[in-house]
Scaffold this active site. Structure first.
Site, mmCIF file in Angstrom:
data_model
loop_
_atom_site.group_PDB
_atom_site.id
_atom_site.type_symbol
_atom_site.label_atom_id
_atom_site.label_comp_id
_atom_site.label_asym_id
_atom_site.label_seq_id
_atom_site.Cartn_x
_atom_site.Cartn_y
_atom_site.Cartn_z
ATOM 1 N N GLU A 153 45.555 30.074 38.134
ATOM 2 C CA GLU A 153 44.659 28.981 37.755
ATOM 3 C C GLU A 153 44.239 29.159 36.309
ATOM 4 O O GLU A 153 44.431 30.229 35.706
ATOM 5 C CB GLU A 153 43.425 28.940 38.655
ATOM 6 N N SER A 160 34.195 35.102 34.116
ATOM 7 C CA SER A 160 33.346 36.287 34.211
ATOM 8 C C SER A 160 34.077 37.576 33.869
ATOM 9 O O SER A 160 35.290 37.614 33.707
ATOM 10 C CB SER A 160 32.779 36.389 35.629
ATOM 11 N N LYS A 314 41.455 21.834 39.835
ATOM 12 C CA LYS A 314 42.773 22.150 40.396
ATOM 13 C C LYS A 314 43.703 20.940 40.381
ATOM 14 O O LYS A 314 44.925 21.081 40.272
ATOM 15 C CB LYS A 314 42.617 22.667 41.832
ATOM 16 N N GLY A 377 35.031 30.263 41.752
ATOM 17 C CA GLY A 377 34.081 31.249 42.234
ATOM 18 C C GLY A 377 34.560 32.116 43.378
ATOM 19 O O GLY A 377 33.899 33.072 43.755
ATOM 20 N N ARG A 456 41.791 42.339 37.909
ATOM 21 C CA ARG A 456 41.081 42.479 39.181
ATOM 22 C C ARG A 456 42.079 42.915 40.243
ATOM 23 O O ARG A 456 43.157 42.328 40.362
ATOM 24 C CB ARG A 456 40.430 41.156 39.587
#
Length: 480
Positions: A153, A160, A314, A377, A456
């Site tokens: 995405e 963040s 999206k 999120g 991540r």
């Protein structure tokens, strides 16, 4: 740029110990280093234990860096300025935004409300001195014959962990120099040169500062718009003067004067950087919507602008994958082709023939896909056996609010995580994010650059990847 062969990459990855007893000796060293260097979250709050309001806990991290193909890393880093430009041009193409977002119908109340605010802002002619884009493009490494970075995405709001991600790279360098990973590394190698430098700690602050200068009032301030009870506060500290307010507090404490200036206690606000506002839960009452509208109708620079916020939906990502759409915004055919190489299959789930075909595909082979709503999120996407349950339970109108995307299959890796002061061994996959900084006064591009990276890492059997949402840990890449 050619990718590395999957077999070659797998053979060159290091082998980490999975013996938690052997690795326990590293925990105190890791936790102490995190405390000394601000790699922290606020502890979960408690109504009865008021001391917890100031208590801190170490951020969840990996003990050592995770392997990423160097060729893929270099490619997506070099591509980021192009993506910054692409999404800026999308945000300025009113007709494209309207036609694309209207195809969602009224199925998504939150996106519809942001869209209506955007239309109202255009109608009222609110003028801003510049636009500031703080973006992050996220990728997984897809394991085919060759490994290729495929875009998950493109985030245009509240990207963040820019601050903490740079610190994790420093932690991994420290551990390498201090311990040599003697008891962790069972085969292969880790060198300092394989852990790339990361400017994400300063790049977002530099981008906001560039926009602040274009605002032209040196005595003004920056407001960071935050969620109530935010725990990830140390990722939200930058080297510029800021106030921290929720949207409700903006409604209560700020005014817009006759010159369209946004003021708090008589002090002018130049920039409002949103670390909130990306989900319906950020707007539980009309107070939050009123607070956001005060920013949007004023001269203050919202980061992101309403147009940028909408460009990150999206649905925009899905339509970009259609033939000729990237080329609408990027004239150079070779550059457009480089952008497209990062896409996987993306499909509508509406009542068009393409949408109906995609719905049949998802129902027939759900484990090949992910269904995405217009949300950021973490925690909103739908996978596997849950896809048919969703698609057969929603109305045709509601289904318009989703898109279908090919599932990216990254090669798993046996890693070591440190979470809540404990060592956890797990088979993991890593999602690489590249930050982008874009500042323009509408005529001239003042800043357009990549702004560092985020890695991540999550357990391979966990679908979602958000750290703040509790699905993943912060990592740094080991380039191979």
């Amino acid at each position: 740029m050619e990718g590395i062969a999957t077999r070659e990459f797998l053979a060159q990855r290091p082998l980490y110990s999975q013996d938690t007893n052997e690795l326990q000796q590293y925990v105190e060293l890791a936790v102490d280093w995190e405390a000394m260097h601000g790699l922290l979250f606020r502890a979960p709050g408690s109504e009865t234990a008021t001391w917890q309001r100031t208590a801190l806990v170490p951020a969840p991290i990996t003990l050592a860096p995770s392997p990423i193909p160097r060729s893929s890393f270099d490619l997506v880093v070099s591509l980021q300025p192009t993506l910054n430009t692409l999404f800026d041009r999308i945000s300025r193409d009113h007709d494209f935004l309207v036609s694309t977002l209207q195809s969602l119908g009224t199925s998504d109340e939150f996106t519809t409300r942001v869209f209506q605010m955007y239309l109202k802002q255009r109608l009222e002619g609110a003028e801003k001195p510049c636009v500031i884009g703080i973006h992050r493009s996220d990728y997984l490494i897809n394991a085919g014959a060759e490994l290729q970075a495929k875009q998950v995405e493109f985030n245009t709001i509240a990207a963040s962990f820019a601050s903490l991600s740079a610190v994790v790279g420093d932690f991994h360098r420290y551990m390498l120099e201090r311990t040599g990973y003697k008891h962790l590394l069972k085969a292969g190698r880790i060198t300092r040169e394989q852990i790339p430098p990361n400017e994400s700690l300063t790049s977002i602050g530099d981008g906001i500062a560039a926009g602040f200068e274009l605002y032209g009032q040196s005595e003004a301030v920056v407001v960071m718009v935050v969620q109530p009870g935010e725990r990830n506060v140390y990722d939200q500290r930058h080297h510029i003067k800021t106030l921290r307010l929720t949207f409700a507090e903006i409604r209560d404490q700020c005014v817009v004067d006759e010159n369209d200036r946004l003021l708090i206690d008589g002090q002018e606000i130049a920039v409002a950087y949103y670390r909130s506002g990306y989900a319906p839960t950020d707007f539980p009452t009309t107070a939050e919507w009123t607070g956001r509208w005060l920013v949007e109708k004023s001269r203050a620079i919202a980061v992101p602008s309403l147009a940028y916020h909408l460009a990150g939906c999206k649905k925009i990502q899905q339509v970009l994958a259609n033939p000729g759409v990237v080329e609408r915004f990027i004239d150079d055919a070779e550059t457009a082709a480089r952008v497209r190489e990062c896409f996987v299959g993306l499909y509508p789930l509406d009542n068009t023939s393409q949408g109906m075909q995609a719905t049949r595909m998802a129902l027939h082979e759900p484990h090949k896909y992910v269904v995405k709503p217009q949300r950021e999120g973490g925690g909103y996407n739908v996978y596997g056996d849950d896809i048919p349950k969703l698609l057969t339970s929603v109305s045709d109108e509601e289904r318009k609010g989703y898109i279908l995307m090919d599932l990216i299959r990254a090669p798993p890796f046996n890693s070591v995580l440190v979470r809540n002061g404990e060592v956890v061994v797990a088979s993991v996959v890593s999602e690489l994010g590249i930050y982008g900084i874009f500042v323009s006064d509408g005529k001239n591009v003042v800043v357009n650059k990549q702004g560092g990276h985020l890695l991540r890492t999550k357990a391979a059997d966990v679908s979602e990847g958000g750290v703040a949402a509790g699905f993943a840990v912060i990592d740094s890449p080991l380039l191979i």
